[in-house]
Write an enzyme that holds these catalytic residues in place. Sequence first.
Site, mmCIF file in Angstrom:
data_model
loop_
_atom_site.group_PDB
_atom_site.id
_atom_site.type_symbol
_atom_site.label_atom_id
_atom_site.label_comp_id
_atom_site.label_asym_id
_atom_site.label_seq_id
_atom_site.Cartn_x
_atom_site.Cartn_y
_atom_site.Cartn_z
ATOM 1 N N ALA A 19 92.821 16.642 40.285
ATOM 2 C CA ALA A 19 93.504 15.565 41.011
ATOM 3 C C ALA A 19 92.688 14.274 40.932
ATOM 4 C CB ALA A 19 93.720 15.978 42.464
ATOM 5 N N PHE A 141 104.761 34.615 35.634
ATOM 6 C CA PHE A 141 103.962 34.554 36.849
ATOM 7 C C PHE A 141 104.847 34.901 38.037
ATOM 8 C CE2 PHE A 141 99.633 33.044 37.881
ATOM 9 C CZ PHE A 141 99.050 33.174 36.634
ATOM 10 N N ASP A 235 85.788 19.816 52.982
ATOM 11 C CA ASP A 235 85.162 18.610 53.568
ATOM 12 C C ASP A 235 86.165 17.484 53.756
ATOM 13 O OD1 ASP A 235 82.551 19.744 53.435
ATOM 14 O OD2 ASP A 235 82.467 19.223 51.311
ATOM 15 N N GLN A 254 97.005 30.750 51.844
ATOM 16 C CA GLN A 254 97.472 31.779 50.905
ATOM 17 C C GLN A 254 96.401 32.824 50.619
ATOM 18 O OE1 GLN A 254 98.370 30.997 46.437
ATOM 19 N NE2 GLN A 254 100.315 31.499 47.402
ATOM 20 N N HIS A 256 95.566 35.702 47.956
ATOM 21 C CA HIS A 256 95.937 36.150 46.610
ATOM 22 C C HIS A 256 95.769 37.665 46.564
ATOM 23 C CE1 HIS A 256 95.906 36.624 42.290
ATOM 24 N NE2 HIS A 256 96.152 35.348 42.112
ATOM 25 N N LEU A 266 88.405 36.163 41.753
ATOM 26 C CA LEU A 266 89.792 36.337 41.329
ATOM 27 C C LEU A 266 89.973 37.118 40.036
ATOM 28 C CD1 LEU A 266 92.496 35.323 42.516
ATOM 29 C CD2 LEU A 266 92.561 33.743 40.607
ATOM 30 N N GLU A 269 96.438 36.202 38.451
ATOM 31 C CA GLU A 269 97.789 36.764 38.474
ATOM 32 C C GLU A 269 98.304 36.985 37.045
ATOM 33 O OE1 GLU A 269 100.320 35.108 41.518
ATOM 34 O OE2 GLU A 269 102.030 35.221 40.170
ATOM 35 N N ARG A 300 103.070 35.755 46.069
ATOM 36 C CA ARG A 300 101.777 36.246 46.553
ATOM 37 C C ARG A 300 101.793 36.685 48.007
ATOM 38 N NH1 ARG A 300 98.200 31.661 43.465
ATOM 39 N NH2 ARG A 300 98.459 32.650 41.431
ATOM 40 N N GLU A 398 94.668 19.894 46.050
ATOM 41 C CA GLU A 398 94.742 20.942 47.077
ATOM 42 C C GLU A 398 94.458 20.422 48.483
ATOM 43 O OE1 GLU A 398 92.969 24.628 45.853
ATOM 44 O OE2 GLU A 398 93.166 25.480 47.861
ATOM 45 N N SER A 414 99.936 24.958 41.219
ATOM 46 C CA SER A 414 98.884 24.155 41.827
ATOM 47 C C SER A 414 98.167 23.273 40.812
ATOM 48 C CB SER A 414 97.899 25.080 42.526
ATOM 49 O OG SER A 414 96.738 24.393 42.792
HETATM 50 C C1 LIG Z 1 89.639 31.297 40.943
HETATM 51 C C2 LIG Z 1 90.846 30.406 41.006
HETATM 52 C C3 LIG Z 1 91.816 30.494 40.034
HETATM 53 C C4 LIG Z 1 92.934 29.659 40.098
HETATM 54 N N1 LIG Z 1 93.887 29.762 39.112
HETATM 55 C C5 LIG Z 1 94.946 28.935 39.142
HETATM 56 C C6 LIG Z 1 95.913 28.972 38.094
HETATM 57 O O1 LIG Z 1 95.807 29.737 37.133
HETATM 58 N N2 LIG Z 1 96.973 28.115 38.173
HETATM 59 C C7 LIG Z 1 97.123 27.233 39.210
HETATM 60 O O2 LIG Z 1 98.091 26.477 39.211
HETATM 61 N N3 LIG Z 1 96.199 27.168 40.195
HETATM 62 C C8 LIG Z 1 95.120 27.982 40.179
HETATM 63 N N4 LIG Z 1 94.188 27.902 41.187
HETATM 64 C C9 LIG Z 1 94.286 26.822 42.175
HETATM 65 C C10 LIG Z 1 93.850 25.504 41.535
HETATM 66 O O3 LIG Z 1 92.815 25.732 40.629
HETATM 67 C C11 LIG Z 1 93.363 24.485 42.561
HETATM 68 O O4 LIG Z 1 94.261 24.397 43.633
HETATM 69 C C12 LIG Z 1 93.255 23.095 41.924
HETATM 70 O O5 LIG Z 1 92.502 23.173 40.741
HETATM 71 C C13 LIG Z 1 92.636 22.114 42.898
HETATM 72 O O6 LIG Z 1 92.305 20.932 42.228
HETATM 73 P P1 LIG Z 1 91.709 19.708 43.024
HETATM 74 O O7 LIG Z 1 91.507 18.632 42.030
HETATM 75 O O8 LIG Z 1 92.545 19.440 44.198
HETATM 76 O O9 LIG Z 1 90.311 20.235 43.616
HETATM 77 P P2 LIG Z 1 89.000 20.900 42.930
HETATM 78 O O10 LIG Z 1 89.158 21.178 41.498
HETATM 79 O O11 LIG Z 1 88.620 22.023 43.834
HETATM 80 O O12 LIG Z 1 87.928 19.750 43.064
HETATM 81 C C14 LIG Z 1 87.407 19.322 44.290
HETATM 82 C C15 LIG Z 1 86.401 18.220 44.027
HETATM 83 O O13 LIG Z 1 86.042 17.622 45.255
HETATM 84 C C16 LIG Z 1 84.659 17.425 45.300
HETATM 85 N N5 LIG Z 1 84.270 17.378 46.709
HETATM 86 C C17 LIG Z 1 84.703 18.158 47.733
HETATM 87 N N6 LIG Z 1 84.118 17.771 48.872
HETATM 88 C C18 LIG Z 1 83.324 16.733 48.580
HETATM 89 C C19 LIG Z 1 82.449 15.916 49.350
HETATM 90 N N7 LIG Z 1 82.287 16.084 50.648
HETATM 91 N N8 LIG Z 1 81.766 14.943 48.706
HETATM 92 C C20 LIG Z 1 81.902 14.755 47.372
HETATM 93 N N9 LIG Z 1 82.710 15.514 46.600
HETATM 94 C C21 LIG Z 1 83.409 16.476 47.204
HETATM 95 C C22 LIG Z 1 84.088 18.597 44.529
HETATM 96 O O14 LIG Z 1 82.802 18.303 44.063
HETATM 97 C C23 LIG Z 1 85.102 18.685 43.382
HETATM 98 O O15 LIG Z 1 84.766 17.783 42.376
HETATM 99 C C24 LIG Z 1 93.070 28.728 41.149
HETATM 100 C C25 LIG Z 1 92.091 28.642 42.114
HETATM 101 C C26 LIG Z 1 91.007 29.493 42.079
HETATM 102 C C27 LIG Z 1 89.986 29.410 43.192
#
Ligand SMILES: Cc1cc2nc3c(=O)[nH]c(=O)nc-3n(C[C@H](O)[C@H](O)[C@H](O)COP(=O)(O)OP(=O)(O)OC[C@H]3O[C@@H](n4cnc5c(N)ncnc54)[C@H](O)[C@@H]3O)c2cc1C
Length: 599
Positions: A19, A141, A235, A254, A256, A266, A269, A300, A398, A414
């Site tokens: 994101a 899926f 956070d 959720q 899993h 994990l 799926e 799920r 997320e 996601s």
């Molecule tokens: C093991 C696993 C497998 C998954 N597989 C799938 C899949 O196959 N398909 C699917 O659609 N979804 C999947 N998901 C869900 C999906 O990966 C996540 O929901 C999605 O990648 C979230 O992206 P994001 O950019 O919101 O956050 P993230 O990728 O979690 O990034 C969060 C960022 O925020 C930063 N951050 C957080 N707090 C702070 C702070 N206080 N100060 C500075 N930086 C901070 C972190 O350093 C990081 O860079 C999976 C999740 C997991 C855990």
Amino acid sequence: MSKPEPLTHDVIVVGAGLAGSWAAMIASQQGVKDVAVLSKIHPLRSHSGAAQGGIAAALGNTRPVPSTGAEGPLEQVPDGSEPSDSLESHIFDTIKGSDWLGDQDAIEIMINDAPRVIYEYEHLGCVFSRTPDGRVNQRRFGGHSAPRACFAADWTGHVLLHTIHEQALRHGVKFYSEWYCMDLIVEDNICRGVVALNILTGEIHTIRAKAVMFGTGGYGRAYKITSNAHANTGDGVAIAYNAGVPLMDMEFVQFHPTGLYKHGILMSEACRGEGGYLVNSQGERFMERYAKAKMELAPRDLVSRSEQQEINEGRGGEADRDAIYLDLRHLGREKILQRLPQVRELAIDFVGTDPIDKLVPIQPTAHYSMGGIPCDASGQVIADAQGTPVVGFYAAGECACISVHGANRLGTNSLLDASVFGRRAGFAIAEFVKGGAQLHPIAGDPAERNRQRVRSRMENPGKESIDKIADALKTTMTINCGVFRDGGKLQIALQDIQRLEERFAHAPIRDKSSRFNTDVLNALETEHLLSFSAVIVAGAIARTECRGAHWRTDHPARDDQNWLKHTLAQRQGEGEPPKLDYKPVNINYEKYPPQERKY
Ligand SMILES: Cc1cc2nc3c(=O)[nH]c(=O)nc-3n(C[C@H](O)[C@H](O)[C@H](O)COP(=O)(O)OP(=O)(O)OC[C@H]3O[C@@H](n4cnc5c(N)ncnc54)[C@H](O)[C@@H]3O)c2cc1C
């Protein structure tokens, strides 16, 4: 600790997952000169990179082999024939998966954008797995009625994240790696910047910006058994809440179905998408009892509850009888090595079991947060049920709640959500900044306030251990606010959290040094876990119905009359429970009226 000068950027994105990286890359590409990303861990270690199974888009490139029916193997759709999937079907599956709590306007936007985002990834160099004729391959899926997960073996998140990170660097985005955001500066409903700790030096800075975006990811670490990375401590959600932004639908967490037993790590799926079975200790494919049509590929929430029921009724395995088994043996060595190499390694490394010839013990694991910071489809954060914007503050991924997943997210939606809405937030932020956004003045010295926050905990004479408090929180959340909930257990969780908050007031930071002080990080993260966990539990106590992932055994039915609405939780005074408010779900009653959810 020394007192550095405030830093200034046009845009600060907190979070380097999909994101945040998409938003920063697009804002920069659209001509915003000075875009910076802050990440508490190395950007490429963001949890997005751990995603395994796939990213959804209704491309319709594959379909079941006609002679074997819906459950059989897949073949590519021949050239010139009808695609096997449609946007309409993806939209309906997502609405049904959400148990009608997803906002249907936002869902339509996400799904209509999906094919474009996949092709954009591809054009930016992302290496998807292919069909024999070179199209993006697609697997099944849970809860999706066609094979629509685009994937790169079981490294999907890894390749997507690397692709966008490289592009962000190419467009000149500055990365602050291992910087921890501690606070959000909002005055008069205008966001003015953040306060951040440089983990390496221990210095705390005010960072002023015209626009701030949170892409801070999920909060699975509030639970003892979780698939989430250690960094996923929610956070951003807690920081926004503390700054006066309400949190939306936090009670929907959720679980899993396939976390490695005792570890929670994990097993994607995709294991079931490729044809894996779930069996109990008696070797039964028990999903037949719970979801006859979809079996292991039901959504799920339903599969996790079915597993938990098997365990509760004594059909679990392993020494304490609370494991279920994932059976991949019939897929054969070649398919496992080609499609699921990472999950095989994880099973071997963490439970000493090779899925090629053995059952893998698994259990439900806390995985994804459907709730979060309320915002619209351009990432604009909303301050209340009337839709008042917090000017200059955006969120996606997320940590955000738009809401496209409602009460239960479908797998692969996601990575799509983070990509589509990260990208859209990037365009919206560029427009906002180029349209003449200002650096607003900041009252007082927020960095100094946060230095004092750390200092006073270092000087705290108390004897409580922060680790023990965090551990007790995770235990009560798992036992009392898990797959099955009831009023009594939730009240216990609430009281536990209140007691833990009191203990936390007497918990010192023991390491007094400044450079790379992980004790400081642990204290800040635990404070965050406590504050949003109280919101999850308060929302869950109030919601006296079953919907998606929120399952109340003492109110065992969905109640559209009273509860077809989003929760908004606003912070009150110190130690007080949040004030709960509600807002309607955006439903197109002609096209997608609420129905019973059967699989
Ligand atoms: C093991 C696993 C497998 C998954 N597989 C799938 C899949 O196959 N398909 C699917 O659609 N979804 C999947 N998901 C869900 C999906 O990966 C996540 O929901 C999605 O990648 C979230 O992206 P994001 O950019 O919101 O956050 P993230 O990728 O979690 O990034 C969060 C960022 O925020 C930063 N951050 C957080 N707090 C702070 C702070 N206080 N100060 C500075 N930086 C901070 C972190 O350093 C990081 O860079 C999976 C999740 C997991 C855990």
